[in-house]
Structures are given as structure tokens and as C-alpha cells.
Write a protein that holds these residues in place. Structure first.
Motif, PDB file in Angstrom:
ATOM      1  N   ALA A  54      -2.078  31.606  -3.729  1.00 34.09           N
ATOM      2  CA  ALA A  54      -3.206  31.120  -4.530  1.00 34.09           C
ATOM      3  C   ALA A  54      -2.736  30.050  -5.515  1.00 34.09           C
ATOM      4  O   ALA A  54      -3.354  28.993  -5.642  1.00 34.09           O
ATOM      5  N   VAL A  55      -1.627  30.316  -6.198  1.00 32.25           N
ATOM      6  CA  VAL A  55      -1.130  29.362  -7.202  1.00 32.25           C
ATOM      7  C   VAL A  55      -0.661  28.078  -6.531  1.00 32.25           C
ATOM      8  O   VAL A  55      -0.938  26.973  -7.004  1.00 32.25           O
ATOM      9  N   LEU A  56       0.031  28.221  -5.422  1.00 29.91           N
ATOM     10  CA  LEU A  56       0.579  27.057  -4.725  1.00 29.91           C
ATOM     11  C   LEU A  56      -0.518  26.082  -4.284  1.00 29.91           C
ATOM     12  O   LEU A  56      -0.419  24.883  -4.478  1.00 29.91           O
ATOM     13  N   LEU A  57      -1.594  26.634  -3.698  1.00 38.33           N
ATOM     14  CA  LEU A  57      -2.578  25.769  -3.059  1.00 38.33           C
ATOM     15  C   LEU A  57      -3.688  25.274  -3.985  1.00 38.33           C
ATOM     16  O   LEU A  57      -4.216  24.189  -3.781  1.00 38.33           O
ATOM     17  N   SER A  58      -4.025  26.087  -5.008  1.00 38.62           N
ATOM     18  CA  SER A  58      -5.313  25.870  -5.673  1.00 38.62           C
ATOM     19  C   SER A  58      -5.288  25.041  -6.940  1.00 38.62           C
ATOM     20  O   SER A  58      -4.271  24.930  -7.614  1.00 38.62           O
ATOM     21  N   ASP A  59      -6.479  24.533  -7.265  1.00 39.73           N
ATOM     22  CA  ASP A  59      -6.706  23.925  -8.572  1.00 39.73           C
ATOM     23  C   ASP A  59      -7.121  24.998  -9.575  1.00 39.73           C
ATOM     24  O   ASP A  59      -6.769  24.934 -10.743  1.00 39.73           O
ATOM     25  N   ARG A  60      -7.911  25.967  -9.087  1.00 34.76           N
ATOM     26  CA  ARG A  60      -8.301  27.097  -9.947  1.00 34.76           C
ATOM     27  C   ARG A  60      -8.294  28.372  -9.112  1.00 34.76           C
ATOM     28  O   ARG A  60      -8.564  28.342  -7.911  1.00 34.76           O
ATOM     29  N   VAL A  61      -7.997  29.468  -9.795  1.00 30.82           N
ATOM     30  CA  VAL A  61      -7.950  30.769  -9.126  1.00 30.82           C
ATOM     31  C   VAL A  61      -8.890  31.724  -9.855  1.00 30.82           C
ATOM     32  O   VAL A  61      -8.732  31.948 -11.058  1.00 30.82           O
ATOM     33  N   GLU A  85       6.983  26.832 -14.732  1.00 34.78           N
ATOM     34  CA  GLU A  85       5.521  26.766 -14.857  1.00 34.78           C
ATOM     35  C   GLU A  85       4.837  27.524 -13.723  1.00 34.78           C
ATOM     36  O   GLU A  85       3.878  28.254 -13.940  1.00 34.78           O
ATOM     37  N   PHE A  86       5.365  27.331 -12.505  1.00 31.31           N
ATOM     38  CA  PHE A  86       4.779  28.018 -11.350  1.00 31.31           C
ATOM     39  C   PHE A  86       4.888  29.531 -11.527  1.00 31.31           C
ATOM     40  O   PHE A  86       3.920  30.269 -11.376  1.00 31.31           O
ATOM     41  N   ASN A  87       6.080  29.968 -11.882  1.00 29.06           N
ATOM     42  CA  ASN A  87       6.299  31.411 -11.990  1.00 29.06           C
ATOM     43  C   ASN A  87       5.577  32.032 -13.182  1.00 29.06           C
ATOM     44  O   ASN A  87       5.190  33.203 -13.133  1.00 29.06           O
ATOM     45  N   ALA A  88       5.352  31.228 -14.219  1.00 31.66           N
ATOM     46  CA  ALA A  88       4.562  31.716 -15.358  1.00 31.66           C
ATOM     47  C   ALA A  88       3.120  31.973 -14.909  1.00 31.66           C
ATOM     48  O   ALA A  88       2.515  32.990 -15.260  1.00 31.66           O
ATOM     49  N   ALA A  89       2.578  31.051 -14.100  1.00 34.05           N
ATOM     50  CA  ALA A  89       1.205  31.225 -13.599  1.00 34.05           C
ATOM     51  C   ALA A  89       1.126  32.453 -12.689  1.00 34.05           C
ATOM     52  O   ALA A  89       0.173  33.236 -12.761  1.00 34.05           O
ATOM     53  N   VAL A  90       2.140  32.631 -11.836  1.00 36.59           N
ATOM     54  CA  VAL A  90       2.165  33.793 -10.936  1.00 36.59           C
ATOM     55  C   VAL A  90       2.207  35.089 -11.755  1.00 36.59           C
ATOM     56  O   VAL A  90       1.446  36.028 -11.496  1.00 36.59           O
ATOM     57  N   ASP A  91       3.070  35.133 -12.768  1.00 38.06           N
ATOM     58  CA  ASP A  91       3.183  36.335 -13.612  1.00 38.06           C
ATOM     59  C   ASP A  91       1.871  36.642 -14.321  1.00 38.06           C
ATOM     60  O   ASP A  91       1.447  37.793 -14.401  1.00 38.06           O
ATOM     61  N   HIS A  92       1.240  35.592 -14.821  1.00 36.78           N
ATOM     62  CA  HIS A  92      -0.022  35.771 -15.533  1.00 36.78           C
ATOM     63  C   HIS A  92      -1.074  36.391 -14.600  1.00 36.78           C
ATOM     64  O   HIS A  92      -1.764  37.352 -14.967  1.00 36.78           O
ATOM     65  N   LEU A  93      -1.171  35.852 -13.373  1.00 36.67           N
ATOM     66  CA  LEU A  93      -2.157  36.367 -12.423  1.00 36.67           C
ATOM     67  C   LEU A  93      -1.822  37.789 -11.993  1.00 36.67           C
ATOM     68  O   LEU A  93      -2.700  38.633 -11.861  1.00 36.67           O
ATOM     69  N   TRP A  94      -0.532  38.044 -11.795  1.00 38.63           N
ATOM     70  CA  TRP A  94      -0.113  39.401 -11.429  1.00 38.63           C
ATOM     71  C   TRP A  94      -0.550  40.397 -12.485  1.00 38.63           C
ATOM     72  O   TRP A  94      -1.036  41.481 -12.187  1.00 38.63           O
ATOM     73  N   GLY A  95      -0.353  40.008 -13.745  1.00 35.87           N
ATOM     74  CA  GLY A  95      -0.769  40.862 -14.859  1.00 35.87           C
ATOM     75  C   GLY A  95      -2.246  41.195 -14.765  1.00 35.87           C
ATOM     76  O   GLY A  95      -2.658  42.325 -15.018  1.00 35.87           O
TER      77      GLY A  95
END
Ligand SMILES: Nc1ncnc2c1ncn2[C@@H]1O[C@H](COP(=O)(O)OP(=O)(O)O)[C@@H](O)[C@H]1O
Ligand SMILES: [Mg+2]
Length: 261
Positions: free
Chosen positions: A201-208, A239-249
Motif C-alpha cells: 500500500a505504501v509503495l504504490l499509493s498516494d493515499r492509504v 521515511e518509507f519505514n516510518a509510514a509502514v510503522d504508522h499504518l501497522w500501528g
């Protein structure tokens, strides 16, 4: 762009099977997707992602609320919206070329033009040379490429993709991610992409949009447009991994609830 995109307004849906219990699958979903946006719907299994996508596709009649595309109410499927299903959904008795030609036949173009159009999209998804193969002769990744070519061939403005790479191995998935990014760059589209894979989701999208476990609601919408899908080594960046962590949370608690149900 307001009015030209996709607007979900207070969409609710309850499945009422003849046997078994009723399921409130979607609860008051309001959402706006901009034209040209790559938008992901992320959430645990059973949260209503497919129901929402099929409602937008016009395959799933709505119980409550409305969906509009460019200001027009969705009342059924249309050539402006193409769909790719999770499990390929190819015609097993048709060749690659015949599968891609399907859908063009209803458009009333000449045969020669249809063949050129189909070939263009077979080439685009790197299946040149496999025109006469049958789905059973292809790998999972190749089958999904056929499904994508078939969807793209009639040139819908909106692509609806329901966990299209969910059944593929990690390596094939990575290759198809790169191809999809390149395709959307060459032929700009609005994409609504359903997944339960946070990194995808993070890799491909503008918004999730993160959906909560049943009944499906939108929990939060996270802007990831600052992460450029084309940047080499993006998935290694802070930055990528911060977004992934945030979404995982955001989805972690719901994923547990979904499992317990
Ligand atoms: N045809 C149906 N009849 C009854 N319940 C359904 C039907 N389709 C889906 N559901 C239920 O609705 C909920 C949402 O399903 P779905 O949209 O497929 O979720 P997701 O795609 O997020 O996994 C699930 O609990 C599922 O079991
Ligand atoms: Mg689903």
C-alpha cells in the motif's frame, strides 16, 4: 477537482443471506478519491474492502448511501471502470489473445483495430510471444498480467484492483509492482487498489485509507504521496519505514479483532 473524482457518501451495506446470520459489512463510509490518484484500501480480512470495491464497480448494489464518479451516480458496471480480481478470473478456454480481446468485442470497433489494441496491451505487460497460450500454461504472475492487460485494453479511466498480487510470490509481486507503476505513469489513471499488505500500500499509493475490522469503517487516511514509488531503494528509506510503522500501528489491533471473530 471536486466533482470529477469518486465520492462515496454514507455508504452502508448489510448482507442478508437466505440462510445464516446477517453481516453488517460497511458502516457509513464517506470518502473522496481524486481523479488521477492512486488510492489504497487497506484493512484486515473480512473488513469489507471487496464489498466497497465491487459497489464502486457497480457489481454490488448498495443498501444505503451513494457513490458518484465524475458527478454521476453509479448504478451498474460501465466502461469507465475496469476491474482485476484477486484470483485471475480468466476464461480458461480462451487463449491470452482471446482473453484480452474480450471486452473489446462489445465496443464496436473493427476486427483489425481490436487486434492491434489487444496486442499493444499484451506487449505492455510483457507477454509478447504468449498470445496463443492458454491460462493453464501460464504462471500465476503471467495470469495476472493477462488480467491486467484485459482490463487496460478497453481503456477505462478508473482501475479497480482487488488484491491483484495477493496470491503471488514476493519476487513476482515486486516485478509486477514495478510494471504497474510504469503503466500508470505512461497512461495516467485513477486507481483504487485493495490490499492487506501494508508495504504494498505504501509503495504504490498516494493515499492509504485504513479500514477497521467488521463492520468496515474508515479509520484514518494516510497521505503517502511524498514517497515516490520510482525512487530506487525507497523501501530501505527511513521515511518509507516510518509510514509502514504508522499504518501497522493503526491496523494491528483490528487485525487481532478480525482473527478472534
Ligand atoms: N455474499 C455474501 N453474503 C454474506 N456475507 C458476505 C458476502 N460477501 C461478503 N460477506 C461478508 O461481509 C464481510 C466483508 O466481506 P469482504 O468485503 O469480502 O471483505 P474483505 O474483502 O475486506 O476481506 C465479511 O464478513 C464477509 O464474510
Ligand atoms: Mg476481499
Amino acid at each position: 477537482m471536486v466533482g470529477h473524482g469518486i465520492v462515496f457518501h454514507e455508504v452502508s451495506h448489510t448482507y442478508r443471506p437466505a440462510k445464516g446470520r446477517e453481516v453488517l459489512a460497511l458502516d457509513q463510509i464517506s470518502l473522496e478519491i481524486k481523479r488521477g490518484e492512486f488510492f489504497a484500501l487497506l484493512g484486515p480480512s473480512g473488513c469489507g474492502k471487496s464489498t466497497l470495491l465491487y459497489a464502486l464497480g457497480g457489481f454490488q448494489p448498495l443498501e444505503k448511501g451513494s457513490i458518484t464518479v465524475a458527478g454521476k451516480s453509479v448504478t451498474g458496471p460501465g466502461p469507465d471502470r475496469g476491474i482485476v480480481f484477486q484470483n485471475f478470473a480468466l476464461f480458461p478456454w480462451k487463449t491470452v489473445l482471446q482473453n484480452v480481446l474480450y471486452g473489446l468485442e462489445r465496443q464496436g470497433r473493427g476486427k483489425k483495430e481490436r487486434l492491434l489494441q489487444a496486442q499493444q496491451y499484451i506487449d505492455l505487460v510483457h507477454l509478447t510471444g504468449f498470445e496463443k497460450s492458454y491460462p493453464s500454461q501460464l504462471s500465476g504472475g503471467m495470469k495476472q498480467r493477462v488480467a491486467i492487460a484485459r482490463m487496460l485494453a478497453y481503456e477505462p479511466e478508473i482501475l479497480l484492483m482487488d488484491e491483484p498480487f495477493g496470491a503471488l510470490d514476493a519476487q513476482t509481486k515486486t516485478i509486477l509492482h514495478e510494471e504497474l507503476i510504469a503503466i500508470v505513469e505512461r497512461k495516467p489513471k485513477t486507481v483504487v487498489f485493495v490490499t492487506h499488505d501494508v508495504r504494498e500500500a505504501v509503495l504504490l499509493s498516494d493515499r492509504v485509507a485504513v479500514m477497521s475490522a467488521r463492520p468496515g469503517r474508515i479509520k484514518e487516511i494516510v497521505d503517502t504521496s511524498h514517497l515516490n514509488s520510482r525512487q530506487p531503494g525507497l523501501t530501505q528509506t527511513i521515511e518509507f519505514n516510518a509510514a509502514v510503522d504508522h499504518l501497522w500501528g493503526l491496523i494491528r489491533d483490528d487485525a487481532k479483532t478480525a482473527r478472534a471473530q
